[in-house]
Design a protein around this motif. Sequence first.
Motif, PDB file in Angstrom:
ATOM      1  N   ASP A 124      40.626  47.847  50.945  1.00  0.00           N
ATOM      2  CA  ASP A 124      42.162  48.209  51.212  1.00  0.00           C
ATOM      3  C   ASP A 124      41.730  48.474  53.047  1.00  0.00           C
ATOM      4  OD1 ASP A 124      43.810  46.364  50.095  1.00  0.00           O
ATOM      5  OD2 ASP A 124      44.621  48.626  49.406  1.00  0.00           O
ATOM      6  N   PRO A 125      43.020  48.033  53.663  1.00  0.00           N
ATOM      7  CA  PRO A 125      42.838  48.460  54.881  1.00  0.00           C
ATOM      8  C   PRO A 125      42.772  50.286  55.579  1.00  0.00           C
ATOM      9  CG  PRO A 125      44.054  46.739  54.900  1.00  0.00           C
ATOM     10  CD  PRO A 125      43.915  47.580  53.020  1.00  0.00           C
ATOM     11  N   ASP A 126      43.269  51.076  54.557  1.00  0.00           N
ATOM     12  CA  ASP A 126      43.201  52.222  54.517  1.00  0.00           C
ATOM     13  C   ASP A 126      41.850  52.805  54.363  1.00  0.00           C
ATOM     14  OD1 ASP A 126      43.326  52.374  52.199  1.00  0.00           O
ATOM     15  OD2 ASP A 126      45.246  53.883  51.452  1.00  0.00           O
ATOM     16  N   GLY A 127      40.824  52.074  53.313  1.00  0.00           N
ATOM     17  CA  GLY A 127      39.311  52.680  52.775  1.00  0.00           C
ATOM     18  C   GLY A 127      39.697  52.766  51.576  1.00  0.00           C
ATOM     19  N   ALA A 128      40.991  52.151  50.441  1.00  0.00           N
ATOM     20  CA  ALA A 128      40.332  52.173  49.225  1.00  0.00           C
ATOM     21  C   ALA A 128      39.506  51.200  48.550  1.00  0.00           C
ATOM     22  CB  ALA A 128      41.980  51.879  48.146  1.00  0.00           C
ATOM     23  N   LEU A 129      39.382  50.731  47.279  1.00  0.00           N
ATOM     24  CA  LEU A 129      38.612  50.210  46.596  1.00  0.00           C
ATOM     25  C   LEU A 129      39.477  49.525  45.977  1.00  0.00           C
ATOM     26  CD1 LEU A 129      35.738  49.618  45.783  1.00  0.00           C
ATOM     27  CD2 LEU A 129      35.784  51.214  43.357  1.00  0.00           C
ATOM     28  N   ARG A 130      38.541  48.700  45.819  1.00  0.00           N
ATOM     29  CA  ARG A 130      40.111  47.411  45.839  1.00  0.00           C
ATOM     30  C   ARG A 130      38.580  46.711  44.183  1.00  0.00           C
ATOM     31  NH1 ARG A 130      43.625  43.946  49.192  1.00  0.00           N
ATOM     32  NH2 ARG A 130      42.064  42.467  48.054  1.00  0.00           N
ATOM     33  N   LEU A 131      39.272  46.787  43.264  1.00  0.00           N
ATOM     34  CA  LEU A 131      38.549  46.149  41.887  1.00  0.00           C
ATOM     35  C   LEU A 131      39.346  45.291  41.356  1.00  0.00           C
ATOM     36  CD1 LEU A 131      36.569  47.427  40.307  1.00  0.00           C
ATOM     37  CD2 LEU A 131      37.933  48.363  38.922  1.00  0.00           C
ATOM     38  N   ARG A 132      38.462  44.048  40.526  1.00  0.00           N
ATOM     39  CA  ARG A 132      39.316  42.931  40.203  1.00  0.00           C
ATOM     40  C   ARG A 132      38.726  43.248  39.406  1.00  0.00           C
ATOM     41  NH1 ARG A 132      42.701  39.250  42.085  1.00  0.00           N
ATOM     42  NH2 ARG A 132      41.401  39.099  44.441  1.00  0.00           N
ATOM     43  N   LEU A 133      39.678  42.883  38.281  1.00  0.00           N
ATOM     44  CA  LEU A 133      40.534  43.365  36.671  1.00  0.00           C
ATOM     45  C   LEU A 133      39.262  41.430  36.009  1.00  0.00           C
ATOM     46  CD1 LEU A 133      43.413  45.303  36.619  1.00  0.00           C
ATOM     47  CD2 LEU A 133      40.939  46.133  36.477  1.00  0.00           C
ATOM     48  N   ALA A 134      39.539  42.527  35.019  1.00  0.00           N
ATOM     49  CA  ALA A 134      38.769  40.713  34.253  1.00  0.00           C
ATOM     50  C   ALA A 134      40.047  39.964  33.275  1.00  0.00           C
ATOM     51  CB  ALA A 134      38.693  41.487  32.189  1.00  0.00           C
ATOM     52  N   ASP A 135      41.457  40.059  34.123  1.00  0.00           N
ATOM     53  CA  ASP A 135      42.413  39.628  33.810  1.00  0.00           C
ATOM     54  C   ASP A 135      42.917  38.822  34.893  1.00  0.00           C
ATOM     55  OD1 ASP A 135      43.659  41.940  35.121  1.00  0.00           O
ATOM     56  OD2 ASP A 135      45.436  41.633  33.342  1.00  0.00           O
ATOM     57  N   GLY A 136      42.145  38.985  35.970  1.00  0.00           N
ATOM     58  CA  GLY A 136      42.572  38.436  37.500  1.00  0.00           C
ATOM     59  C   GLY A 136      43.135  39.139  38.597  1.00  0.00           C
TER      60      GLY A 136
END
Length: 237
Positions: free
Chosen positions: A212-224
Motif C-alpha cells: 500500500d502507499p503507506d507501506g502496508a502489506l497487500r495480500l491477495r486471498l484465495a477468493d480473490g
Amino acid sequence: MIEVVEETASTNADLVRRLGAGESIGEGFWLRAVRQSAGRGRRGKAWSSPAGNLYASTAVALRASDPAVHTLAFVAALAVRDLVVSLLPAGTTIQLKWPNDVLVEGAKISGILLERCGDHVIVGIGVNVVSAPELSDRATTSMLASGAADIDAQGVIEVLDARFAERLAQWRREGLASTLAAWQQGAYPLGTALNVMLDGEGQVTGTFAGLDPDGALRLRLADGGLRVIHAGDVSLV
C-alpha cells in the motif's frame, strides 16, 4: 562516528537512556557493542548476541517534512540489503521480506528494531557476521557462511553507516514512494505465496500483491479478495 563498547545490555536501550538524559546525538552516530546481554528483536523477541556479530544502533532526528515514522523500517531494511549485496559473492540470492527482514538464500541474516524516543527514532540493527543463532521457526545464516571473506563486525558497520545515510537521504529527498519502490524491487516477486500470523486471529494465507502507499502489506486471498496488513509475522510458503 562509531563508538564501540565491549558489552552492554542493549545498544537501543543505551541510546534511549542517553537521549532521555539530554545528550546530543547527531545523525551518523552509531553505538556498537561487541556483545549484548539483553538484545531484543521485533515484537518482544530475544535476540542472541554472541561476540563476532554486529549489534549497533543509531538515532534519526525527526523532521516535520519526513515521511511516516514507521516507514524508517524500509530505510533500514534497504540499507542492510545494500550492505549484504556489496559483501557477498555475485549471484547470491538476497531478498527482502516484509517489513524489514533480509534473507540470503531464504535464510534470515539480520534483525531490525525501531523505537521512538521523543523527537528521535532509534534504529537498532543486528547482522549475523560470523555465526547465526538456531531458531525453531526459521532458517538463519551468517555473512561468513554465505561466502563473505575477510570480514568482521567493525568492517560491516563501516559499510552499513554509508548505506544507511544514502537510504535515509533518499527517503527524505525523494519521498516514501521511491523508498517503497526500491524495497519492492528487492523483495520476492508479486504472486509469491505467503503465510501471515496475525495477533488474535491466527494464520492467513495468500499471495504477495505489493505494498500500500503507506507501506502496508497487500495480500491477495484465495477468493480473490485483497487484505491490507499493517502488522504480522510473514513467512514464505
